[in-house]
Scaffold this active site. Structure first.
Site, PDB file in Angstrom:
ATOM      1  N   ASN A 125      -1.867 -11.169   8.312  1.00  0.00           N
ATOM      2  CA  ASN A 125      -2.732 -10.016   8.598  1.00  0.00           C
ATOM      3  C   ASN A 125      -3.978 -10.640   8.223  1.00  0.00           C
ATOM      4  O   ASN A 125      -4.534 -10.843   7.060  1.00  0.00           O
ATOM      5  CB  ASN A 125      -2.394  -8.725   7.869  1.00  0.00           C
ATOM      6  N   GLU A 126      -5.169 -10.354   8.957  1.00  0.00           N
ATOM      7  CA  GLU A 126      -6.411 -10.501   8.824  1.00  0.00           C
ATOM      8  C   GLU A 126      -6.888 -11.719   7.955  1.00  0.00           C
ATOM      9  O   GLU A 126      -7.252 -11.408   6.663  1.00  0.00           O
ATOM     10  CB  GLU A 126      -7.078  -9.192   8.198  1.00  0.00           C
ATOM     11  N   GLN A 153       0.893  -1.299   0.017  1.00  0.00           N
ATOM     12  CA  GLN A 153      -0.111   0.079  -0.079  1.00  0.00           C
ATOM     13  C   GLN A 153       0.852   1.205   0.126  1.00  0.00           C
ATOM     14  O   GLN A 153       0.240   2.310  -0.315  1.00  0.00           O
ATOM     15  CB  GLN A 153      -0.936  -0.085   1.092  1.00  0.00           C
ATOM     16  N   HIS A 172       0.948  -9.666   4.498  1.00  0.00           N
ATOM     17  CA  HIS A 172      -0.136  -8.407   4.477  1.00  0.00           C
ATOM     18  C   HIS A 172      -0.663  -8.567   2.927  1.00  0.00           C
ATOM     19  O   HIS A 172      -0.768  -7.509   2.248  1.00  0.00           O
ATOM     20  CB  HIS A 172       0.336  -7.359   4.905  1.00  0.00           C
TER      21      HIS A 172
HETATM   22  C1  FCB Z   1      -7.499  -3.534   6.848  1.00  0.00           C
HETATM   23  C2  FCB Z   1      -6.122  -3.870   6.027  1.00  0.00           C
HETATM   24  C3  FCB Z   1      -5.535  -2.715   5.655  1.00  0.00           C
HETATM   25  C4  FCB Z   1      -6.258  -1.486   5.410  1.00  0.00           C
HETATM   26  C5  FCB Z   1      -7.347  -1.005   6.223  1.00  0.00           C
HETATM   27  C6  FCB Z   1      -8.291   0.040   5.725  1.00  0.00           C
HETATM   28  O1  FCB Z   1      -8.495  -4.472   6.482  1.00  0.00           O
HETATM   29  O2  FCB Z   1      -5.446  -4.683   6.893  1.00  0.00           O
HETATM   30  O3  FCB Z   1      -4.398  -3.176   4.744  1.00  0.00           O
HETATM   31  O4  FCB Z   1      -6.489  -1.771   3.749  1.00  0.00           O
HETATM   32  O5  FCB Z   1      -7.883  -2.387   6.424  1.00  0.00           O
END
Ligand code: FCB
Length: 467
Positions: free
Chosen positions: A173-174, A23, A129
């Protein structure tokens, strides 16, 4: 007039900002050779809503030194980055040959992390990520069993290359946001729609990969806490009187929020009934060796809640839909401003994960929280967006909720705002702006928003006046 109460945070509290490699970096080799699934995805028709790419992004690759200087000016004592797996591993491993990271990219990360450490800044480093090396994505990405051994190898190399400069590791991440966008919603590569089996396969592989990476990181960097982040999203039944909306709420909450960390806590992945009775899903369920308890801290990304409702169609979908109507103020992506959700998440929802296996209290870090406003990528001159009262309100209301949760016993040790600066917001492109710092494209001029000054003051005083 009486003085407003001062909300003081615990001593040593981490005040940070977050970024992720794709990003912000505009990594030159990645973009010129399209070494990642995402750098390729942005070139395909119709994938990015404002037709932008991350080819330049924030040019963080070249500008990190002055951006670290900005962190210092903002009094931040902590910074979250992620590693560019596709740039560190642009080529697939060859049978029988030792595998190494790309040397230039190692030098870049060592330079950046050393710069942060020289300022006394605590570093949180994420391994995955959302972007995959293209060769691995081509082999099936997270749905392929290869992803497990490749991720383990990546983690071990990362520990050797950067371990001395990393304070906290985040493996993935997530995972649920990733599985949803990539295999159900189709908005992210590889762009599958409603392929729940692939999503569950990816989740299973991510759990195994996390467990292996956890062991590799601990072995090489003993004492450094390791975890993964969860995008924690409270779900509310849209029609409070409707049991079907409550059913949908239950399934969405269980699968999106609870299933992954419960699997880690117990070392056992369980899908909810009736999914669990499906033969293919059964094969993905069950114990995962080495996984149990591999969560040294709880890393929560919190943004909003979701209103869930039943969808009246056949066949029945237990997951229903997210309502497109809102009850509260929203950001430019339709995310409701709901600070109480952060309090509830920390005080109630994450209670199954409150303790480590040895009975000690598990630390919590808010690894993302932030507010976006929409501004086109081609705005350059002028004072647009600097008076960002809505972001200030979002920030201070969430910090108030956080303080309240800590006062009521939540063991929160840090808060990391998303994001330090405007950046490339995945399928939404450059338009949503989350930054404390405004970025003008393509000049790359950085300008502090009012929120940056408010946050700098909070970090300096280790707290804020009760808004
Ligand atoms: C999260 C992501 C991050 C960003 C935010 C707004 O889900 O981890 O990369 O895009 O949202």
């Amino acid at each position: 007039m009486t003085d407003r109460r001062f909300l003081n945070f615990p001593a040593g509290f981490l005040w940070g900002a977050a970024t992720s490699h794709f990003q912000v970096e505009g990594h030159p080799e990645e973009m010129s050779a399209r070494t990642s699934d995402w750098s390729e995805w942005t070139t395909l028709d119709g994938k990015i809503s404002d037709q932008t790419t991350a080819d330049q992004a924030c040019d963080f690759y070249n500008r990190y030194a002055s951006d670290i200087e900005i962190c210092r000016k903002l009094n931040l004592n902590c910074f979250r980055i992620s590693l560019n797996w596709p740039a560190l591993c642009p080529d697939p491993p060859k049978e029988g040959e030792p595998y190494t990271f790309n040397a230039e990219t190692v030098a870049y990360y060592r330079g950046m992390l050393s710069g942060l450490k020289a300022e006394g800044i605590t570093t949180l480093v994420t391994l995955f990520h959302f972007t995959l090396p293209r060769w691995l994505a081509g082999a099936g990405g997270w749905t392929s069993p290869d992803s497990i051994k490749e991720f383990e190898r990546f983690a071990a190399l990362a520990a050797d290359a950067f371990g001395d400069l990393v304070d906290y590791w985040i493996t993935i991440n997530e995972p649920l946001a990733y599985a949803y966008q990539s295999y159900v919603n189709g908005a992210w590569p590889p762009g599958f729609r409603n392929d729940y089996l692939k999503a569950f396969q990816a989740i299973r592989n991510m759990l195994e990969a996390h467990g292996k990476a956890y062991a590799a990181l601990h072995q090489r960097t003993p004492g450094k806490p390791v975890s993964f982040t969860m995008h924690w999203r409270p779900f509310t039944a849209k029609h409070r009187w409707n049991p079907l909306d409550h059913m949908v709420r239950y399934y969405r909450d269980y699968v999106f929020n609870l299933m992954f960390p419960l699997a880690v806590q117990k070392g056992d992945l369980q899908f909810p009934y009736p999914l669990s009775s499906n033969e293919e899903v059964k094969k993905l369920s069950g114990p995962i060796p080495g996984l149990k308890g591999t969560m040294d801290y709880l890393a929560i990304n919190y943004y909003t809640r979701e209103l869930s409702e039943f969808s009246y169609k056949w066949p029945i979908d237990i997951f229903g839909v997210a309502s497109t109507e809102h009850e509260l103020e929203v950001n430019c992506m339709g995310w409701e401003h709901f600070p109480d959700g952060l309090y509830n998440t920390l005080s109630y929802d994450v209670s199954p994960f409150k303790y480590n296996l040895d009975g000690t209290l598990r630390p919590i870090i808010i690894t993302e929280n932030g507010f976006a406003t929409a501004f086109s990528h081609d705005l350059n001159e002028g004072d647009w967006s600097l008076a960002d009262d809505k972001r200030i309100n979002y920030l201070t209301s969430h910090l108030t909720a956080l303080h309240h949760a800590i006062a009521d016993g939540a063991n929160v040790q840090g808060y990391i705002y998303w994001s330090l600066m405007d950046n490339f917001e995945w399928a939404e492109g450059l338009r949503p702006r989350f930054g404390l710092i405004r970025i003008a494209y393509p000049s790359q001029e950085r300008t502090m928003r009012h929120s940056a000054m408010v946050y700098a003051d909070i970090a300096k005083r280790n707290g804020l006046d009760d808004p």
